[in-house]
Design a protein around this motif. Structure first.
Motif, short mmCIF file in Angstrom:
data_model
loop_
_atom_site.label_atom_id
_atom_site.label_comp_id
_atom_site.label_asym_id
_atom_site.label_seq_id
_atom_site.Cartn_x
_atom_site.Cartn_y
_atom_site.Cartn_z
N ARG A 100 0.86 -1.19 0.00
CA ARG A 100 0.00 0.00 0.00
C ARG A 100 0.89 1.24 0.00
N ILE A 101 0.36 2.33 -0.49
CA ILE A 101 1.08 3.60 -0.41
C ILE A 101 0.24 4.58 0.38
N ALA A 102 0.85 5.16 1.40
CA ALA A 102 0.17 6.19 2.18
C ALA A 102 0.70 7.54 1.74
N ILE A 103 -0.16 8.36 1.21
CA ILE A 103 0.26 9.64 0.63
C ILE A 103 -0.89 10.61 0.73
N ARG A 104 -0.56 11.89 0.75
CA ARG A 104 -1.63 12.90 0.81
C ARG A 104 -1.30 14.06 -0.11
N GLY A 105 -2.23 14.43 -0.94
CA GLY A 105 -2.11 15.63 -1.78
C GLY A 105 -0.74 15.75 -2.41
N GLY A 106 -0.11 16.89 -2.21
CA GLY A 106 1.24 17.10 -2.71
C GLY A 106 1.29 17.17 -4.22
N TYR A 107 2.40 16.76 -4.77
CA TYR A 107 2.65 16.93 -6.20
C TYR A 107 1.79 15.96 -7.02
N HIS A 108 0.97 16.51 -7.89
CA HIS A 108 0.03 15.68 -8.65
C HIS A 108 0.72 14.72 -9.62
N GLY A 109 1.89 15.12 -10.17
CA GLY A 109 2.60 14.25 -11.12
C GLY A 109 2.93 12.91 -10.50
N CYS A 110 3.30 12.97 -9.26
CA CYS A 110 3.68 11.77 -8.53
C CYS A 110 2.51 10.80 -8.39
N HIS A 111 1.31 11.32 -8.24
CA HIS A 111 0.12 10.46 -8.17
C HIS A 111 -0.11 9.77 -9.52
N SER A 132 -4.09 6.94 7.94
CA SER A 132 -4.46 5.52 8.05
C SER A 132 -3.60 4.81 9.08
N GLU A 133 -4.11 3.71 9.54
CA GLU A 133 -3.30 2.87 10.42
C GLU A 133 -2.34 2.08 9.54
N TYR A 134 -1.07 2.20 9.80
CA TYR A 134 -0.09 1.57 8.92
C TYR A 134 -0.05 0.06 9.10
N ARG A 135 0.37 -0.62 8.01
CA ARG A 135 0.54 -2.08 8.05
C ARG A 135 1.91 -2.44 7.48
N THR A 149 9.32 12.79 11.41
CA THR A 149 9.64 12.03 12.61
C THR A 149 8.43 11.23 13.09
N GLY A 150 7.28 11.90 13.10
CA GLY A 150 6.06 11.22 13.52
C GLY A 150 5.73 10.04 12.62
N GLU A 151 5.66 10.31 11.33
CA GLU A 151 5.29 9.24 10.40
C GLU A 151 6.30 8.11 10.45
N SER A 152 7.55 8.48 10.56
CA SER A 152 8.62 7.48 10.62
C SER A 152 8.36 6.50 11.76
N ARG A 153 8.02 7.05 12.91
CA ARG A 153 7.77 6.20 14.07
C ARG A 153 6.63 5.23 13.79
N TYR A 154 5.53 5.79 13.29
CA TYR A 154 4.35 4.96 13.06
C TYR A 154 4.59 3.88 11.99
N VAL A 155 5.13 4.31 10.87
CA VAL A 155 5.22 3.37 9.75
C VAL A 155 6.28 2.29 10.01
N HIS A 156 7.36 2.68 10.66
CA HIS A 156 8.40 1.69 10.96
C HIS A 156 7.90 0.67 11.97
N LYS A 157 7.14 1.17 12.93
CA LYS A 157 6.57 0.28 13.95
C LYS A 157 5.69 -0.79 13.29
N ALA A 158 4.96 -0.37 12.24
CA ALA A 158 4.05 -1.29 11.57
C ALA A 158 4.77 -2.19 10.56
N GLY A 159 6.07 -1.93 10.34
CA GLY A 159 6.79 -2.75 9.37
C GLY A 159 6.79 -2.16 7.97
N GLY A 160 6.52 -0.89 7.88
CA GLY A 160 6.55 -0.23 6.59
C GLY A 160 7.81 0.62 6.42
N MET A 161 7.85 1.36 5.33
CA MET A 161 9.02 2.17 5.02
C MET A 161 8.60 3.62 4.78
#
Lengths: 383, 383, 383, 383
Positions: A100-111, A132-135, A149-161
């Protein structure tokens, strides 16, 4: 303004590629696709990161190798270059193969790139919001400045990158590895190139093993930079430490000033500009600590963003504004020596029709300010 | 030698891009990533194939548009350019999303690209041999010269598609659409570029709809050509009709002569070369009609291949051979103005250690022949 | 058509610079102004014609040295390159320091250069016609095709020197040293460059001593080629033997055909073109033996000129003509792959207002002929 | 350090060429030698300084025109560009046609150019020292920093002219027109180019009439810049205001520090460096007011020189020194982003064998200082 504790080292920018330098003071523009082989040379014996010879320019070539070494040094990692920011984005997807990819808004080209990747996948790749709750298997894709820093903590805890698109925050503004990023993405087209004359993309990873994997993929994705792009990118890096801090400082002065303009009530004026023309200014220097405790000044230790957005009060204002400025070129993109202004809806149809993006260049900040001032006054008097 | 009924039109090569020409006799090298926007310009209103303005160089830029128009014309279709032959290959995979790929041997790089694509897919993509029974969803991937007409019939009947990698047979040598191809692939690095100084890839499709789809994908794969590459490719196309027929004619003379050398028994000599040094020559002019009735002269109506392989009798011969020639550069690649020689095992470890590939350039054929002759004599006398 | 006894050797064009080639198949674009010095390197120890290292790019640089070696080879002498044909002309004046210059008509730019030289001289430098009685110290300046053998005999007998501007007759068309020239001048911008994208000048002399003198002067006149110009010139030379004979052959066909048109009386038509539109054609193939016994076919042994002039019957015809052609670009210059047409009075005000110059490119000759035909018919029907 | 009253305006560097900008944010690299002519276009109607079209690239081309406009603006005059500093010098001689030249030491190349000019003159052109009594027709040729105000007064009174070679003092360091110069010369190769990758020369005059004269001469001297040089020069000018003040400030710190080293007696050390290794430092910041009352701080109002010389105590020191530094490249030239060191005798045989020239780049000044320090310590310990 955050304390400048992370200075971009100019000596690295000038001499960080010295081991590949040869006898020329300035490198030649390497264009040869192929090189003469000696008797027993085997492709498999080549050190692709530190090549003492080149075989075929889809693998390595003199100048892109040099640019990659400097980019590695100033980003504290291992950098691979690409033909564009989006081909770097695509390579990141091939590299991470996220569930899964967790992303919000930002650069439209990337979407759109994520869409092309999903299409080629043939299978379902879910795109979710950052809340979202990370997996496990998630790739969190953050665009600066957002709380790494925040996202890093959450996503790494869930086993994501965690991938941080740091295009808007090049060195020395911020160093995402210090905040938990696993991979840094840059559209090298912007601040690294810095002169609006080259397309390039950069991925930075933390280990040589990851670099080797990215480099292997790039070789067969076939998405290396062009030869002039490589050379101009290297030439541009020589002045990165002179350009970015200047652009950041000017942008901060302008954003602060525009914020005062925005806060001026209708009926009053600020520096001659009637209140009610500018409605809002988004700039990292104005962001403050958010409800989750994220303080952008902790992240942007080397200076605030040099590109930012403002909201005018009427769509007609935003339509006219880019065309009555003298020192801002009405064009998309950012990061160049020349200031740019864009009515965002022209390239991103989903934007608010009152939204304007300003990319601040290396002109005199007084001239830029006076130019904005005359334009706002003109808007207010005409419309 | 097949009748030259399909001449490559030089007028198209020089004036096929006239509608984009502006006031310059030779085009400038376009490097601007972004262009000034007028008041109401919207990206969605842009005709990306016939742009009257450019927005961002990842979409279109002046010179690559011109090169694509000439490539479209000389290939009788709609051409999109890419950063390399392999990024074009990758784009073809994204475009066709095949369930299976039928392919045999040929260029090893292309197999690695298929592997990267499979990996990113995450699902199983079967790769089968050309002899397999075709099914719906198959993509048959043929490298020239191999029987396109036959495969076309089989794969289309089964509901699959046919891609022809025509890198070794550029216009005017052959025109794969005439033999049933759905898509033509070129490594533009080779004959189109022709000077060993640029990487480029080309896909040609038959309809504007397909072109639009390919162009959309490329925009977000981010794999357009570099700016100097685009410009040099366009410059090279101006002389394609002078280079390729010359290279083809010289190669045919040399292949025929080498075949006589190969057929010379040990103990005899041919033009001073002892029999037993050269074992075999592969060249389309020597191929003849195969058991399935495929006659290469029907396919290669504009001349035989200008690159071909020979098998020497000993690995030691093949090891030394590239380094005792004066007018063949020992390097990988092909299609350039300079003749190249390669001990194939150096870049493709699966090759027979006696295999040599020769790419014939635009030198005088007598000089090339004399050079091969002296080298064979030297090999025979020393080894 | 003269017998082609003087073939331009393609092998020399591709490999004539091999001793400077290094490991790249195609040379890099050398831009470094300066190079790293070893401990005891002294500028005075440098072999400037065969440099094994470079010191400063105003002296030598990698690519221009390579181009000069090929130019030396194909012109049977010692070549020095310059920033333009006129800076080469100026260098010839500094080199010869003539007391008088004998010259007639020809390229007007060259006369302006002589004027600048005279002005800087401060003293009187006489310019006389070619018919003058030669004296010691004279420099006879001939533009091809004019009788070099005759002038050579006269001017050498008197103690003067002969320079031949061979721009219109590049190898293999003619070799002026065989007809008595002391120095050959080329605007490398024209056939050597051949793609209308570079300015360059060339002087060729007969001895290394003279080369050294020219090179010394150039170093301090500071008029070396640009770096991209050097590289493009070298790239262009790789196909000179394919371009020039093709252009010459097409031009000869067209000139012969136009001559038939010119000889058609009013009231009759030739290939649909009414007589009386074209009045005269000047082309070396039509020149014949003159009253002094000069036979141009003796001089132009490798093919007739690829650029020539025609006289239309009315100024209005000449005014319109360039703008109703499809495959001739209305522009000054000559020698490029694209055919050019020029109403001469636009760049040389002293020209007959009916004069048209045609530079023939590498398009299909049938297309060029048909284009001229439709234009003449249009002129005749409209005017 | 002089007060920075003359700031170099960054807005002019970025937007000073706006009227030629067209629709591209970054200019294309113009290479076309010739352009399409409209029906009635006449060369003589062209405004060569503000061309709305281009005819032939020896006259004008898009990018060099833009560079000239910015150079004009930042030098407060009318600038013409040339293929090199020496071709600009030569053009100045042709322009002034001096009866005598008053010059002293300085750049040796320039003396050789004067010699070539004298030779081509055929007449005697006297070269005298700056101390001579001036006469009408004299051209006083000053290299910065030398007293322009004083010389200006003397030479103008006598009826002569003053040319200032300001290569070592680019804007904003000094503005020679403010001190009486009639013409400013720059080797654009140095600070204007700033990346050691282009050769260029610049002359700046005070009136359009003079510009027209210079431009006419250049057209027929044929010594315009190359196309890549023009484009790179323009690109470089965008960061001139970031580079030069940085280089000047670093150089001043280093020169002051080296002066302390030089003043350290044998037997003592300064920052670890034994006295007696460095003998003397020449830098404008150390120059002081001379006996004729010349105060360099009056002249160099925008910062001291970024290139300076030091004298070591032994020739062996000077021989080794360039090769034990890490952040100074041992090469001739100056003005680039990378620091250079040169044992002057290598390129100028008349130099003191102990003389070293340092050109300071944009690296971190602490790194440069530490590098010099370790090298001096090594010299002292080894020799």
């Amino acid at each position: 303004m955050p304390e400048k504790i992370h200075k971009l080292n100019g000596t690295s920018l000038i001499h960080g590629d010295v081991k590949f330098a040869g006898s020329e003071v300035a490198p030649s523009i390497s264009v040869s696709t192929s090189t003469v082989k000696s008797l027993l040379a085997r492709l498999k014996d080549l050190d692709l990161r530190n090549p003492d010879r080149h075989v075929y320019s889809r693998y390595t070539q003199q100048v892109s190798t040099r640019a990659e070494h400097i980019l590695s040094r100033i980003n504290d990692g291992f950098a691979v270059t690409y033909s564009s920011g989006l081909s770097a984005s695509y390579a990141a997807l091939v590299f991470f193969r996220p569930k899964r990819i967790a992303i919000r808004g930002g650069y439209h080209g990337c979407h759109a790139t994520i869409d092309v990747y999903r299409k080629s996948q043939g299978i379902h790749l879910e795109v979710v919001d950052l809340d979202s709750e990370y997996r496990a298997g998630d790739l969190c894709w953050l665009e600066t400045p957002l709380n790494p820093t925040g996202e890093s903590r959450y996503v790494h805890k869930a086993g994501g990158m965690l991938l941080v698109d740091s295009t808007f925050g090049p060195p020395p503004l911020q160093y995402p590895f210090r905040f938990g990023a696993d991979c840094i993405l840059h559209s090298g087209t912007k601040y690294f190139g810095g002169h609006s004359d080259l397309l390039a993309g950069v991925l930075v990873v933390k280990t040589l093993e990851e670099w080797n994997k990215l480099h292997y993929d790039r070789t067969f994705l076939g998405s290396m930079m062009g030869s002039l792009e490589s050379w101009l990118l290297l030439r541009s890096l020589r002045t990165l430490h002179l350009r970015v801090p200047r652009q950041s400082a000017s942008a901060t002065i302008l954003a602060q000033w525009l914020n005062s303009v925005a806060k001026t009530p209708v009926g009053k004026t600020y520096d001659g500009i009637p209140g009610g023309v500018v409605e809002k200014v988004w700039h990292s220097s104005l962001q403050g600590v958010d409800e989750r405790g994220f303080d952008p000044s902790k992240q942007m230790q080397g200076g605030w963003n040099a590109t930012f957005a403002i909201l005018l009060s009427k769509p007609e204002y935003a339509l006219e504004f880019p065309h009555i400025l003298n020192y801002f070129v009405p064009a998309t993109s950012l990061g160049g020596v020349e200031s740019l202004v864009e009515h965002r809806i022209q390239s991103d149809p989903s934007s608010d029709p009152r939204l304007i993006r300003l990319s601040i260049g290396v002109e005199e900040v007084e001239d830029l300010k006076a130019d904005l001032q005359q334009a706002f006054e003109k808007l207010a008097s005409v419309c």
